[in-house]
Enzyme design. Structure first.
Site, short mmCIF file in Angstrom:
data_model
loop_
_atom_site.label_atom_id
_atom_site.label_comp_id
_atom_site.label_asym_id
_atom_site.label_seq_id
_atom_site.Cartn_x
_atom_site.Cartn_y
_atom_site.Cartn_z
N LYS A 79 41.84 -13.72 14.42
CA LYS A 79 42.92 -13.63 13.96
C LYS A 79 42.88 -12.04 14.19
CE LYS A 79 40.24 -12.43 10.99
NZ LYS A 79 38.64 -12.98 10.25
N GLU A 99 44.72 -22.30 16.32
CA GLU A 99 45.20 -22.86 14.82
C GLU A 99 43.86 -22.50 13.50
OE1 GLU A 99 47.34 -25.64 14.33
OE2 GLU A 99 46.75 -24.52 12.15
N LYS A 110 46.75 -12.16 9.18
CA LYS A 110 46.88 -13.42 9.46
C LYS A 110 48.95 -13.64 9.80
CE LYS A 110 42.89 -15.37 8.74
NZ LYS A 110 41.32 -15.29 6.75
N GLY A 158 34.83 -20.60 6.93
CA GLY A 158 33.43 -22.29 6.72
C GLY A 158 33.38 -22.81 8.30
#
Lengths: 455, 455
Positions: free
Chosen positions: B121, B145, B221, B318
């Protein structure tokens, strides 16, 4: 490499390739929404696809009905053949609902090389195999995001962004009418019939909401979800379903005492012995996001082996949310994304992932049971004996003492006690036998109300 | 129409078209997850795309590090040129993070005709324009994504299924570290530093979590979300951001009294005078689904003009949730869906929808303010006067009486009072001036803690 038809070719490029003609069948609530967006917000569709998307024909059997949209007379027809016969129309949006004539219209559209977009879950659940196969044979596509959970983009997400996962489970609130009724009963403490009437009054239930409250609508949607997420083709009529008709205000009070909400859940769960599918009213733990989905909202909780739990919530019905899904499908169909996804999903295959649907009797789960029983010695012993014989272990029991009511003749009548039980995990087949046996006991009155239990 | 190269053609069909070679840069936490799925679950990727997707090369600067995956030695390299030079590799997955060398590697991959998938990002927020433009020029794509909200398929959904909408607002919890810390402080009543330490201990915060807790990660983001949903290109550094460092345990107590939770929200809201963008700790009403998003979960609430509110929740970071997103992008890239969506989004355009970003000073909103003030007559009058002069109307005020503490010398010292104010809607510029002025008052001690307020 210019050739004699060069000029014609460029003409075609500019005026045919860049215009996509769309027909709409069914000018009801959702159809009117779609027609309105296509007319009023044509620019945003053009922006999205880079082509001019034109609503060329609108077909409805009743053109005289009053509607809050005015369309040019030449666009309207009550003759479906006029859509079929028009080779300039490449996409047909079916929004009449029900099985026939929708099935015939969709089949004939596909056979005539037209891509179809539909919001018709009953049609897909009943005739999906035939429709997908026909689309494949004729090299066209069917898009149907609007058929499940209206505005929640759940089918597209399962079929694309989350595709790297093997899905473990889906727990979903897919019927807004039932959810509204349950929310009403819970919040206002009203009984079932009053809540149904309130839902009707506010437009969240139809005059006859049978298919919504008895779980039919939900199993049809579950069959479609299972097709996309697990690759299984299942006859929706074989999916066990229980509706919400037997739920009473008192069940919400018990649920609250135990820390649960009552929701009508559609469940698909992959286990080592096959895919479990069912629709049933369920006690959902208050900490589960599904417990907080109220009124006409729908929600889906998907668990994938990579992504873990993902939760979606949105408006499951209504003109504009459904129109959003239909128009999303329209954009994807024009852009060619639908063709790719439709081909990749192989919905015409019998069983894509080798997953079998589990025998419903073998599904295991916890239950909440409410029954009315005679208030006399030995009854609890008799009832618990039935559970014991069927290998079902009782987790908790609440017995509310019977109230002594005065009758008109000044005699006291002892009312039956309400007996509330929760069970540990039990085999569905055993549970059904136990309930049958309990309902035949002299000391148990009427039907036993059973609600699933999700921790 | 067979010609001399016919046999060669069929050979090519079978062995080249049907194999897609992929390279992976960065074998860290997420890279290892992606490599593992590509190796262990190759069948599911093949099922999804109908081609054999092969992990051909893995590049990492440190190949000696211990990892819980064993890859063939010939697959591994610490020399990026070996990926660039291999024409059989059509897709490069960049998972090293940070600006350089990631930027150069992605640019050179694109220039060499390779499609890129990235979870980076920071790179997209900083160099997105350059990267998208380069991809366009070389006829390849960038899929990302995984760069926002890990496992939640939010970018794909905004860009496809919900595309028929004009979006009205996005309210999102995009930083799992901050959310974990805030949840800890709220639930356990711990102070900020203890919660940070706990997050570190459990692996939810890095050794230096500055970029997470100061809002940097969240504005990056948000810039990407705004690009996809609203078509605006905005320099992430210009988006106003407040981190969570100044929040204290006492703020959660006040929030609870008022019926709110504290969340670090990234907000994009379309107004008649432009797009409002900011990241700030915010009191979110307990009935708002965002208020119930706890620990490491991320969530996004999008409102579209057709679909209404749609809510998404999932694991934002994660290994496996992020790998799910990367592999979803990989499938979409191989199938060709990414090419369609990437082209349609026109991310290389300066400003796609003609929406301008609003001057942050003109953004209006409610605030919760906590300050420490001297407990003497006239102080409240002085403080409220500052708000009045800046045209800010106070909605509520709580003053907690100062405690009289005994000092070591048996003298009583009057501690300052805590003053908690909530305001009605106020212009951001006015609010900043008022806070500056208040902090300069002799009767106000230290910095004023300010939290947004979302009803």
């Amino acid at each position: 490499m210019c050739h004699p038809s060069c000029v014609e070719y460029f003409f075609w490029e500019a005026f045919v390739v860049n215009t996509v003609n769309v027909a709409l069948i069914g000018l009801g609530t959702i159809g009117t929404g779609v027609a309105r967006i296509l007319s009023e917000y044509a620019d945003r569709i053009t922006d999205a696809v880079g082509s001019r998307v034109v609503l060329a024909k609108v077909c409805d059997k009743d053109l005289s009905r009053e509607r809050d949209i005015t369309l040019p007379a030449e666009m309207l027809t009550d003759d479906f053949e006029r859509i079929l016969d028009d080779p300039s129309i490449s996409i047909v949006i079916e929004l009449i609902g029900g099985l026939e004539p929708a099935r015939t219209m969709v089949l004939r559209s596909l056979q005539n090389g037209k891509n179809v977009i539909t919001a018709n879950k009953a049609l897909l659940a009943q005739h999906g195999a035939e429709l997908f196969d026909t689309a494949k044979k004729h090299g066209v596509t069917i898009a149907f995001e609007a058929a499940v959970c209206g505005g929640i983009p759940i089918l597209g997400t399962l079929a694309t962004s989350l595709q790297a996962n093997r899905f473990q489970s889906i727990h979903a609130i897919v019927n807004g009418t039932s959810n509204f009724i349950l929310s009403q009963m819970d919040e206002a403490g009203t009984n079932y019939q009053d809540a149904v009437n309130e839902a009707r009054r506010l437009g969240f239930a139809e005059a006859d909401p049978t298919m919504d409250v008895d779980g039919t609508d939900a199993v049809q949607k579950l069959a479609i979800l299972a097709r996309i997420a697990f690759g299984v083709r299942v006859d929706w009529k074989t999916i066990p379903r229980t509706g919400i008709e037997a739920i009473e205000a008192i069940d919400f009070r018990y649920a609250r005492e135990l820390g649960y909400k009552i929701k009508l859940l559609a469940v698909a769960a992959s286990t080592a012995t096959g895919l479990e599918l069912h629709v049933s009213p369920t006690l959902v733990r208050e900490t589960n996001p599904l417990a907080r989905v109220d009124n006409a909202f729908n929600a889906v909780r998907v668990t994938g082996d990579c992504v873990g739990p993902v939760f979606f919530q949105g408006l499951g019905a209504g003109r504009m949310p459904t129109a959003s899904a239909v128009l999303g499908d329209l954009i994807a169909t024009v852009l060619g994304r639908t063709a790719i996804t439709f081909k990749a999903l192989e919905l015409w295959e019998e069983n894509r992932n080798g997953i079998a649907v589990k025998d419903p009797r073998e599904v295991r789960g916890k239950s909440f049971l409410r029954m009315r029983a005679v208030d006399k010695p030995g009854v609890l012993h008799e009832i618990s004996g039935v559970f014991g014989r069927h290998g079902i272990s009782i987790a908790s029991m609440i017995q509310h003492a019977g109230e002594n009511r005065a009758t008109g003749e000044h005699q006291e009548v002892k009312t039956p006690v309400s007996l509330i039980l929760t069970t540990h995990d039990a085999r569905e087949g055993d549970m059904r036998h136990a309930i049958d046996e309990l309902e035949r006991l002299d000391c148990v009155y009427g039907k036993i109300v059973r609600i699933g239990l999700l921790d």
